[in-house]
Scaffold this active site. Sequence first.
Site, PDB file in Angstrom:
ATOM      1  N   LYS A  66       9.718  54.885  49.713  1.00 19.69           N
ATOM      2  CA  LYS A  66      10.049  56.080  50.497  1.00 19.69           C
ATOM      3  C   LYS A  66      11.523  56.045  50.877  1.00 19.69           C
ATOM      4  O   LYS A  66      12.036  54.991  51.272  1.00 19.69           O
ATOM      5  CB  LYS A  66       9.162  56.109  51.745  1.00 19.69           C
ATOM      6  CG  LYS A  66       9.261  57.368  52.581  1.00 19.69           C
ATOM      7  CD  LYS A  66       8.273  57.312  53.748  1.00 19.69           C
ATOM      8  CE  LYS A  66       8.295  58.575  54.589  1.00 19.69           C
ATOM      9  NZ  LYS A  66       7.322  58.524  55.695  1.00 19.69           N
ATOM     10  N   SER A 141       4.458  62.531  55.878  1.00 19.32           N
ATOM     11  CA  SER A 141       5.769  62.695  55.285  1.00 19.32           C
ATOM     12  C   SER A 141       5.975  61.865  54.026  1.00 19.32           C
ATOM     13  O   SER A 141       6.881  62.148  53.247  1.00 19.32           O
ATOM     14  CB  SER A 141       6.860  62.333  56.309  1.00 19.32           C
ATOM     15  OG  SER A 141       6.727  60.985  56.709  1.00 19.32           O
ATOM     16  N   SER A 165       1.677  59.558  58.430  1.00 19.82           N
ATOM     17  CA  SER A 165       2.459  59.818  57.222  1.00 19.82           C
ATOM     18  C   SER A 165       2.159  58.942  56.016  1.00 19.82           C
ATOM     19  O   SER A 165       2.663  59.222  54.934  1.00 19.82           O
ATOM     20  CB  SER A 165       3.955  59.737  57.524  1.00 19.82           C
ATOM     21  OG  SER A 165       4.357  60.949  58.096  1.00 19.82           O
TER      22      SER A 165
HETATM   23  N1  GLN Z   1       3.143  64.662  60.596  1.00 21.73           N
HETATM   24  C1  GLN Z   1       3.469  63.847  61.723  1.00 21.73           C
HETATM   25  C2  GLN Z   1       4.770  64.292  62.314  1.00 21.73           C
HETATM   26  O1  GLN Z   1       5.357  65.196  61.788  1.00 21.73           O
HETATM   27  C3  GLN Z   1       3.512  62.406  61.315  1.00 21.73           C
HETATM   28  C4  GLN Z   1       4.787  61.985  60.694  1.00 21.73           C
HETATM   29  C5  GLN Z   1       4.853  60.539  60.353  1.00 21.73           C
HETATM   30  O2  GLN Z   1       3.862  59.801  60.443  1.00 21.73           O
HETATM   31  N2  GLN Z   1       6.030  60.089  59.988  1.00 21.73           N
HETATM   32  O3  GLN Z   1       5.221  63.775  63.297  1.00 21.73           O
END
Ligand code: GLN
Length: 474
Positions: A66, A141, A165
């Site tokens: 990532k 994400s 994410s």
């Molecule tokens: N979708 C969640 C957010 O936008 C989780 C994001 C994540 O785990 N990095 O905060």
Amino acid sequence: MTKLTVRGVQEGIRKREFSAEELHKKFLGLIGEENPKLNAYLSVFENQESGITNQGKLSGIALAVKDNICIKDTITTAGSKILKNHKAVYDATVISKLRSAGAIFLGKTNLDEFAMGASTENSAFGVTKNPHDHSRVPGGSSGGSAAAVAAGLAVAALGSDTGGSIRQPAAFCGVVGLKPTYGRVSRYGLISMASSLDQIGPLTKNVYDSALLLNFLAGKDSMDSTTANERVPDFTENLDKTIKGLKIAMPKEYFAVPAGPPTGRAGRRGEGLDSEVNNKVEQAISKLESLGAHVDQVSLPHADYALATYYLVVPSEVSSNLARYDGIRYGLRKGGENLLDTYLKSRSEGFGEEVRRRIILGTYALSSGYYDAYYLRAQKVRTLIRQDFEKVFEKFDIIVGPTTPTPAFKIGEKEDPLSMYLSDIYTVSVNLAGLPAISVPCGKVGDLPVGLQIIGKKFDEETVLRTAFQYYGS
Ligand code: GLN
């Protein structure tokens, strides 16, 4: 060859069926063909021959990373225009650990900007497509990492999970995603989103690979004082032990809704929980029962407050962590009339809408007049949420439920931020409580994969992985 799991590659290399170099070349070829359609990778590392070894426990293991995890001397964007040309100046701890075991890094994968989002649509570099249906999102994400593994463009991948994410994109793409206990894996070299919740973890084709990679990722790191001094077992060792007698809790809030006719065994169906997702998850739980586990309903009374708590804690930490991107120290600079003007121009040009929204929300929640009413209150509720889990874990070994309320949604479908936030309704509380959890595929709705979430006690990844392995079979 490119469909192989970590274990498969290890065997192939040991038996000299192929070399690490050959495998690497194969992947580069495939990425060249497929990536233009998917946009899973933001950058691909060619010409690494000198670094490739056939020695080492992870030799030949070609990984996607990532793009918020630093690999020295390579561009690390975090999905943001503000870091578009930023070269990492050091390796993240997870990278040096994997590298010294012989792993190869294929490239960096797409993500929502600074990991804020649930679809990769917040990336400054375009959305990633779900390999199961190109009109849909891969989740986020870590959407690029999940899509890369699902499409066979990597043996496995690294993601980060602040509120879901790793698990949510794993569910959407039909792969296995593990968020370790907070403190299990070093965050050194992970670009911070919300430091009290962020964890790095693996996205893999099966549960065995997840356990195996965790062996290399886990452990105390002098560069990250929040890593725990916990024993690191061989996480693969007990995977094939029975789950007979295991006590599994099914939180009624993950299935329940205050009104409407009762639909599933846990009583009523969760608001927004797709009925077919509900069915797949209940079938998975029945399978766990048939393997000898005892399943009982429990309550997590503060579950309803998890999302609101998360969206105060996270923006607060984000507003602080992202203050460093001022146009002076890193990345993009838009020169202004004076210093303040340079800050303002660089940040408004460099950050996307969601990032700016969270910085504003967090700054507000932390401001002196509102701190007690918002941030402090959220921290108190965070404690209550953690205590809900602790109470259940006095009597149970594992908690199960859906990873997401729906399968992958269409690109462009969720326009307002609140509806996007709801896709993490079942995952955020795990981060607030610092627990380990995995998402494993548990069937499909049409062509779209569904994820079963398995949550464990702090530092008990072993039971999480064993339950997942027994369910999934590999
Ligand atoms: N979708 C969640 C957010 O936008 C989780 C994001 C994540 O785990 N990095 O905060």
